[in-house]
Design a protein around this motif. Structure first.
Motif, PDB file in Angstrom:
ATOM      1  N   TYR A   1      18.446 -56.544 -17.211  1.00  0.00           N
ATOM      2  CA  TYR A   1      18.025 -55.192 -16.816  1.00  0.00           C
ATOM      3  C   TYR A   1      18.521 -54.853 -15.425  1.00  0.00           C
ATOM      4  O   TYR A   1      18.351 -55.655 -14.510  1.00  0.00           O
TER       5      TYR A   1
ATOM      6  N   GLU B   1      11.484 -49.512 -23.625  1.00  0.00           N
ATOM      7  CA  GLU B   1      12.873 -49.322 -23.195  1.00  0.00           C
ATOM      8  C   GLU B   1      13.758 -49.608 -24.404  1.00  0.00           C
ATOM      9  O   GLU B   1      13.536 -50.554 -25.142  1.00  0.00           O
TER      10      GLU B   1
ATOM     11  N   TYR C   1      16.991 -43.967 -23.923  1.00  0.00           N
ATOM     12  CA  TYR C   1      16.382 -45.132 -23.269  1.00  0.00           C
ATOM     13  C   TYR C   1      14.857 -45.170 -23.350  1.00  0.00           C
ATOM     14  O   TYR C   1      14.255 -46.219 -23.147  1.00  0.00           O
TER      15      TYR C   1
ATOM     16  N   VAL D   1      13.174 -45.558 -17.186  1.00  0.00           N
ATOM     17  CA  VAL D   1      12.147 -45.628 -18.240  1.00  0.00           C
ATOM     18  C   VAL D   1      10.752 -45.625 -17.607  1.00  0.00           C
ATOM     19  O   VAL D   1       9.802 -45.062 -18.166  1.00  0.00           O
TER      20      VAL D   1
ATOM     21  N   ASP E   1       9.605 -53.636 -22.062  1.00  0.00           N
ATOM     22  CA  ASP E   1      11.039 -53.720 -22.342  1.00  0.00           C
ATOM     23  C   ASP E   1      11.326 -53.583 -23.836  1.00  0.00           C
ATOM     24  O   ASP E   1      10.417 -53.363 -24.660  1.00  0.00           O
TER      25      ASP E   1
ATOM     26  N   GLU F   1      18.069 -48.949 -14.847  1.00  0.00           N
ATOM     27  CA  GLU F   1      17.538 -48.900 -16.221  1.00  0.00           C
ATOM     28  C   GLU F   1      16.015 -48.990 -16.221  1.00  0.00           C
ATOM     29  O   GLU F   1      15.339 -48.338 -17.033  1.00  0.00           O
TER      30      GLU F   1
END
Ligand code: NAD
Ligand code: IPM
Ligand code: MN
Length: 367
Positions: free
Chosen positions: A164, A136, A103, A172, A243, A168
């Motif tokens: 998301y 991510e 990730y 990250v 992201d 998650e």
């Protein structure tokens, strides 16, 4: 103790060409540093499709889960452009990232002094630049459902979904804060909270995680403004967290601050396992470069620096990682340039393998 294990997936286009140079460095470690890696090699991408009818065979996926680290060249090429979506070379890479749960994608952009004149931006804007983009890598619009091309009335509609979860974002963000703690304690988070709910949640969760890292100066920026600031004055940044899609775009942009896409390495890391190490895949940020494949023109430095990241993050060999990075710095300071690092003027470029040989010679000289 058994030797550290490495699965090498050269892939397509310039992938095998740049990976051949990494093999020279791996051999150098065996011959000169007494560090022997158990190396196995397999197929991913278009070449895997040609051999097995799939961009990543299950057996290869299983091997990737077992080794200490995976090193990948690049996948893709025009030959495969019209394949069904599920069979495209890129799906092989995305499957590796997803099933290994990698990730946190670390994409450092560092401008070596010798290349400060080469960036398309002014020298003082990039000289001394050393930033880290944390992208991510296992969620967001790359994986969200629903997705697909559907019939809607009398026309088709293409759908992808940005999605998301809090956890998650949390994990990250923690990776990025940990990196910031080991660097200059400055983190900028980029999203588009002004137009996307996923961005609102991203900002909230990153802010919350920041409470566990009071020493880190946290800022937030809309990703479009972030792109502008990265070209205006990139040295204002240290670590950037963002992201999957914004990270893809911003890291290609950051590559040009260093002189070439052929310079940017990356590490894709999962959560630490029982042995304290993360599952990991290392790969250059660039693709298979079909326009120069097979011509000996590719710059192998991004792939070599990706191996250096493997030494640092998977094998606890930080000093040796620095040794490889310094060898790269030395050959650049000596004036060696592959074609991507040359302007219109003068100097003849060196080939991919000449660049690899020179880096090995610089490693020899470092002993
Ligand atoms: P690309 O990164 O392959 O190439 C973009 C430009 O940069 C080209 O002009 C290329 O010649 C140059 N370049 C890239 N790496 C270089 C290197 N090491 N040395 C010298 N020049 C280099 O991107 P693209 O052309 O948009 O994509 C080509 C294919 O690669 C597509 O199929 C794409 O999906 C795939 N791709 C794969 C990866 C990956 O495997 N991680 C990443 C990006 C793109
Ligand atoms: C990258 C590439 C990949 C991505 C593709 C090849 C799947 O562009 O690693 O930057 O979009 O993540
Ligand atoms: Mn990309």
């Amino acid at each position: 103790m058994s030797n550290p294990s490495l699965l090498i997936l050269p892939g397509d286009g310039i992938g095998p060409e740049v990976m051949a140079e990494v093999r020279k460095i791996i051999d150098w470690f065996g011959a000169r540093r007494g560090v022997t890696f158990d190396v196995s090699e397999d197929l991913v991408g278009g070449c895997a499709y040609d051999a097995h009818g799939t961009p990543l065979a299950d057996a290869t996926m299983a091997k990737a889960q077992e080794v200490d680290a995976v090193l990948l060249g690049a996948v893709g090429g025009p030959k495969y452009d019209n394949l069904d979506f599920s069979l495209k070379p890129e799906r092989g890479l995305l499957r590796l990232r997803k099933e290994m749960d990698l990730y946190a994608n670390l994409r450092p952009a560092q401008c070596f002094d010798a290349l400060a004149d080469f960036s398309s931006l002014k020298k003082d804007v990039v000289a001394g630049l050393d930033i880290m983009i944390v992208r991510e890598l296992t969620s967001g619009v790359y994986f969200g459902e629903p997705r697909g091309i559907f019939e809607e009335g009398n026309e088709r509609v293409g759908i992808n979904t940005q999605r998301y979860t809090e956890s998650e974002i949390d994990r990250v963000a923690r990776s990025a804060f940990e990196l910031a703690m080991r660097r200059n304690k400055k983190l900028c988070s980029m999203e588009k909270a002004n137009v996307m709910e996923s961005g609102v949640l991203w900002r909230e969760v990153v802010t919350e995680v920041g409470k566990d890292y009071p020493e880190v100066e946290l800022s937030h920026m809309y990703a479009d403004a972030g792109a502008m600031q990265l070209t205006r004055w990139p040295k204002q940044f240290d670590v950037i967290v963002t992201d999957n899609l914004f990270g893809d775009l911003l890291s290609d942009l950051a590559a040009m601050l260093t002189g070439s896409l052929g310079m940017l390495p990356s590490a894709s890391l999962g959560a630490p396992m029982e042995n304290g190490r993360p599952k990991a895949l290392y790969e250059p940020v660039h693709g298979s470069a079909p326009d120069i494949a097979g011509q000996g023109k590719a710059n192998p430095i991004a792939c070599i620096l990706s191996f250096a990241m493997a030494l640092r993050y998977s094998f606890d060999m930080g000093d040796d990682a620095t040794r490889v990075e310094q060898a790269v710095e030395k050959v650049l300071a000596d004036g060696l340039r592959t074609a991507d690092l040359l302007g219109e003027e003068g100097r003849a470029p060196v080939s991919t393998s000449e660049m690899g040989d020179a880096i090995v010679a610089a490693l020899d000289a470092s002993l």
